[in-house]
Design a protein around this motif. Sequence first.
Motif, PDB file in Angstrom:
ATOM      1  N   ARG A  29      56.139 146.875  -6.164  1.00  0.00           N
ATOM      2  CA  ARG A  29      55.371 146.338  -5.041  1.00  0.00           C
ATOM      3  C   ARG A  29      54.310 145.410  -5.581  1.00  0.00           C
ATOM      4  N   ALA A  30      53.786 144.589  -4.730  1.00  0.00           N
ATOM      5  CA  ALA A  30      52.703 143.669  -5.095  1.00  0.00           C
ATOM      6  C   ALA A  30      53.079 142.824  -6.303  1.00  0.00           C
ATOM      7  N   GLY A  31      54.300 142.331  -6.300  1.00  0.00           N
ATOM      8  CA  GLY A  31      54.720 141.427  -7.358  1.00  0.00           C
ATOM      9  C   GLY A  31      55.137 142.131  -8.616  1.00  0.00           C
ATOM     10  N   ASP A  32      54.198 142.327  -9.555  1.00  0.00           N
ATOM     11  CA  ASP A  32      54.579 142.839 -10.868  1.00  0.00           C
ATOM     12  C   ASP A  32      54.141 144.281 -11.110  1.00  0.00           C
ATOM     13  N   LEU A  33      53.833 145.031 -10.038  1.00  0.00           N
ATOM     14  CA  LEU A  33      53.422 146.428 -10.204  1.00  0.00           C
ATOM     15  C   LEU A  33      54.609 147.344  -9.974  1.00  0.00           C
ATOM     16  N   LEU A  34      54.773 148.341 -10.822  1.00  0.00           N
ATOM     17  CA  LEU A  34      55.872 149.295 -10.711  1.00  0.00           C
ATOM     18  C   LEU A  34      55.272 150.687 -10.560  1.00  0.00           C
ATOM     19  N   TYR A  35      55.703 151.402  -9.524  1.00  0.00           N
ATOM     20  CA  TYR A  35      55.163 152.724  -9.233  1.00  0.00           C
ATOM     21  C   TYR A  35      56.259 153.775  -9.289  1.00  0.00           C
ATOM     22  N   THR A  36      55.864 155.012  -9.536  1.00  0.00           N
ATOM     23  CA  THR A  36      56.750 156.157  -9.350  1.00  0.00           C
ATOM     24  C   THR A  36      56.084 157.076  -8.346  1.00  0.00           C
ATOM     25  N   GLU A  37      56.874 157.963  -7.805  1.00  0.00           N
ATOM     26  CA  GLU A  37      56.352 158.950  -6.865  1.00  0.00           C
ATOM     27  C   GLU A  37      56.881 160.308  -7.294  1.00  0.00           C
ATOM     28  N   ASP A  38      55.990 161.296  -7.413  1.00  0.00           N
ATOM     29  CA  ASP A  38      56.461 162.618  -7.809  1.00  0.00           C
ATOM     30  C   ASP A  38      56.945 163.385  -6.578  1.00  0.00           C
ATOM     31  N   SER A  39      57.428 164.599  -6.786  1.00  0.00           N
ATOM     32  CA  SER A  39      58.015 165.377  -5.691  1.00  0.00           C
ATOM     33  C   SER A  39      56.993 165.729  -4.613  1.00  0.00           C
ATOM     34  N   ALA A  40      55.697 165.661  -4.925  1.00  0.00           N
ATOM     35  CA  ALA A  40      54.656 165.923  -3.931  1.00  0.00           C
ATOM     36  C   ALA A  40      54.227 164.644  -3.211  1.00  0.00           C
ATOM     37  N   GLY A  41      54.849 163.512  -3.562  1.00  0.00           N
ATOM     38  CA  GLY A  41      54.517 162.256  -2.911  1.00  0.00           C
ATOM     39  C   GLY A  41      53.350 161.513  -3.538  1.00  0.00           C
ATOM     40  N   VAL A  42      52.901 161.968  -4.715  1.00  0.00           N
ATOM     41  CA  VAL A  42      51.786 161.307  -5.392  1.00  0.00           C
ATOM     42  C   VAL A  42      52.329 160.135  -6.213  1.00  0.00           C
ATOM     43  N   GLU A  43      51.770 158.944  -5.963  1.00  0.00           N
ATOM     44  CA  GLU A  43      52.217 157.768  -6.699  1.00  0.00           C
ATOM     45  C   GLU A  43      51.467 157.629  -8.008  1.00  0.00           C
ATOM     46  N   ARG A  44      52.147 157.023  -8.966  1.00  0.00           N
ATOM     47  CA  ARG A  44      51.546 156.739 -10.258  1.00  0.00           C
ATOM     48  C   ARG A  44      52.004 155.357 -10.693  1.00  0.00           C
ATOM     49  N   LEU A  76      52.796 134.358 -15.068  1.00  0.00           N
ATOM     50  CA  LEU A  76      51.657 135.134 -14.581  1.00  0.00           C
ATOM     51  C   LEU A  76      51.402 134.841 -13.102  1.00  0.00           C
ATOM     52  N   GLN A  77      50.850 135.814 -12.410  1.00  0.00           N
ATOM     53  CA  GLN A  77      50.513 135.654 -11.005  1.00  0.00           C
ATOM     54  C   GLN A  77      49.071 135.189 -10.845  1.00  0.00           C
ATOM     55  N   SER A  78      48.777 134.663  -9.689  1.00  0.00           N
ATOM     56  CA  SER A  78      47.439 134.166  -9.371  1.00  0.00           C
ATOM     57  C   SER A  78      46.450 135.310  -9.156  1.00  0.00           C
ATOM     58  N   GLY A  79      45.214 135.079  -9.611  1.00  0.00           N
ATOM     59  CA  GLY A  79      44.135 136.020  -9.339  1.00  0.00           C
ATOM     60  C   GLY A  79      44.230 137.338 -10.078  1.00  0.00           C
ATOM     61  N   ARG A  80      44.888 137.363 -11.217  1.00  0.00           N
ATOM     62  CA  ARG A  80      45.075 138.608 -11.973  1.00  0.00           C
ATOM     63  C   ARG A  80      44.431 138.495 -13.343  1.00  0.00           C
ATOM     64  N   ARG A  81      44.175 139.636 -13.935  1.00  0.00           N
ATOM     65  CA  ARG A  81      43.702 139.730 -15.318  1.00  0.00           C
ATOM     66  C   ARG A  81      44.830 140.355 -16.128  1.00  0.00           C
ATOM     67  N   TYR A  82      45.134 139.744 -17.263  1.00  0.00           N
ATOM     68  CA  TYR A  82      46.224 140.212 -18.113  1.00  0.00           C
ATOM     69  C   TYR A  82      45.756 140.324 -19.559  1.00  0.00           C
ATOM     70  N   MET A  83      46.304 141.285 -20.260  1.00  0.00           N
ATOM     71  CA  MET A  83      46.284 141.323 -21.712  1.00  0.00           C
ATOM     72  C   MET A  83      47.639 140.760 -22.132  1.00  0.00           C
ATOM     73  N   GLY A 186      57.069 137.704 -26.663  1.00  0.00           N
ATOM     74  CA  GLY A 186      55.791 137.740 -25.978  1.00  0.00           C
ATOM     75  C   GLY A 186      55.874 138.711 -24.808  1.00  0.00           C
ATOM     76  N   TYR A 187      54.756 139.346 -24.500  1.00  0.00           N
ATOM     77  CA  TYR A 187      54.687 140.209 -23.320  1.00  0.00           C
ATOM     78  C   TYR A 187      53.254 140.249 -22.829  1.00  0.00           C
ATOM     79  N   ALA A 188      53.084 140.636 -21.573  1.00  0.00           N
ATOM     80  CA  ALA A 188      51.750 140.756 -20.984  1.00  0.00           C
ATOM     81  C   ALA A 188      51.764 141.946 -20.027  1.00  0.00           C
ATOM     82  N   TRP A 189      50.595 142.480 -19.771  1.00  0.00           N
ATOM     83  CA  TRP A 189      50.475 143.531 -18.782  1.00  0.00           C
ATOM     84  C   TRP A 189      49.206 143.288 -17.988  1.00  0.00           C
ATOM     85  N   ALA A 190      49.306 143.534 -16.689  1.00  0.00           N
ATOM     86  CA  ALA A 190      48.174 143.316 -15.798  1.00  0.00           C
ATOM     87  C   ALA A 190      47.149 144.423 -15.984  1.00  0.00           C
TER      88      ALA A 190
END
Length: 192
Positions: A29-44, A76-83, A186-190
């Motif tokens: 979601r939100a372009g380059d963000l990847l989330y997981t959800e546990d069995s209780a519905g908590v996202e990480r 890279l996406q607009s308005g983000r900070r990356y390493m 090369g690689y980057a992370w937000a």
Amino acid sequence: MPRALTALQLAQQTSPPSPPAGYTAVSARAGDLLYTEDSAGVERLLAAGPTPVRATSAVASNSTTLADATGLGLALQSGRRYMFRFSGQYTAAAATTGLGLAVNGPTLGAEGLLANIHIAHTNQTPMLGAVTAYNTAILGTASAAATRMPWEVWGWIHTAAAGLLQLRLRSEVAASQVTIAAGAYGYAWAVG
């Protein structure tokens, strides 16, 4: 049993893989963000960043003018900070020819850019410098000639517009070639 993927590897899949143990979903979601959800519905948040890049063939220059290192640009996406990090090996036509490295990219945000550039001239002679502006090369003044030596460019960037963060190279000596070996990456992370 299949080997577990790291968060960065999961983030770079073209379609989300099976979730890690204990998690029921993997979603982007939100372009380059990847989330997981546990069995209780908590996202990480698992990982964030553009697809890593790798030079599939050698990239050479015999000019003292900076040029893009083909295949080594991060979207890279607009308005983000990356390493970010670019890394690889290089050779030169002669021990008296140094490698120059720089970056270029999208319009910078208020926090700008800081890139640390390391170039090994020889096993005993490293070179390290920092830049805060695009197309400002750290320029080596020697090399190990045909012996492969490492180089790295790493730092952080705040973008005001989307675009490629592009590694650039040049030779110290006109008409004397420097070559970044195939396999450089090369690689980057937000981070915000």
